[in-house]
Scaffold this active site. Sequence first.
Site, PDB file in Angstrom:
ATOM      1  CG  HIS A   1     131.930  23.780 -31.010  1.00 60.59           C
ATOM      2  ND1 HIS A   1     132.839  24.479 -30.254  1.00 60.59           N
ATOM      3  CD2 HIS A   1     132.511  22.574 -31.300  1.00 60.59           C
ATOM      4  CE1 HIS A   1     133.934  23.721 -30.094  1.00 60.59           C
ATOM      5  NE2 HIS A   1     133.758  22.571 -30.718  1.00 60.59           N
TER       6      HIS A   1
ATOM      7  CD  GLU B   1     130.627  19.218 -34.839  1.00 61.08           C
ATOM      8  OE1 GLU B   1     131.412  18.259 -34.915  1.00 61.08           O
ATOM      9  OE2 GLU B   1     130.314  19.744 -33.751  1.00 61.08           O
TER      10      GLU B   1
ATOM     11  CG  ASP C   1     137.697  16.253 -29.740  1.00 63.03           C
ATOM     12  OD1 ASP C   1     137.902  16.545 -28.560  1.00 63.03           O
ATOM     13  OD2 ASP C   1     136.788  16.764 -30.419  1.00 63.03           O
TER      14      ASP C   1
END
Length: 337
Positions: free
Chosen positions: A197, A200, A279
């Site tokens: 990641h 973000e 998610d």
Amino acid sequence: MSNINALIEALPKAELHLHIEGSLEPEQLLEFADRNKVDLPFKTLEEVRAAYEFSNLQDFLDIYYQGMSVLQTEDDFHDLTDAYLKRVAADNVRHVEIFFDPQGHTERGIPFDVPITGILKALDAAQERYGISYRLIMCFLRHLSEEDAFKTWEEAKPWLARIHGIGLDSSENGHPPSKFTRIYEAAREAGLKLVAHAGEEGPPAYVYEALDELKIDRIDHGNRSLEDDALIARIRDAGITLTVCPLSNLSLCVVDDLKDHPLKKMLALGLKATVNSDDPAYFGGYVNQNYRETAEAVGLTHDDIITLAKNSFTGSFLSAEEQAPHLEAIDRIAAAH
């Protein structure tokens, strides 16, 4: 939009950015809590749903880790994974590359073997049951130390033949990729694929670090790369895939309005973007919902949708030979629409 929605439904797709623990639906949370006699602060479905409303990454992570507490047995992890696979099969997802967070379980006293055994049992049955192939990616929690990641790495060693890659997730700010350079080196030497990641909520500098220090094969999110022209050119020229999660970005206020989402701009810039759910139990939608709502908000065209579906396979860790039938199916369906 009905033609675009019909196209989205008809196309085979791969999902490359999915945290299996983030597919824990409110109903499952209560079911597993009851099954394992876990005392939760919520008593009704409405209370759980209210708790699934949050405004930033940290608020989300708080409820996410609280939700994890109900996952205790191999059966829990199997049932969680199987329910996700059943849902995405209905979205015509044909390949998944899913993340799991072993540290989120081992630090609660659940042995490493419990989650991975349950998850793999469901994944191994997925081809026959749902027509879905898979890759499994073990993520390290970046708010913990690299030493902690190495402990997890040691626990994972007997399982490395079944783990296809490593990732890096949890709170990004204040935890740069360079914090994990050595563990990525170890995984690279073991022949695993590398993702992280980056960009973000963290700055473009974190994306550079993920590329230069961790030497990743794929960028998870990457939205803030668009703030740096040299970085855009580098990602585009290297053909690096971005696993973009539009409804997640909206839920976590990475964008204030889906109309402001950079997905269409990414495609216009020649970046290899894909659409994923991150998610989905917490962020209000699985893969097709992410496609549909984003298509409507930013005006994705027929060709954009085809490109995104193709990117999901060419950006996957499937071999060219394994990708080929999916890409042929996309061309066939595109021609029919």
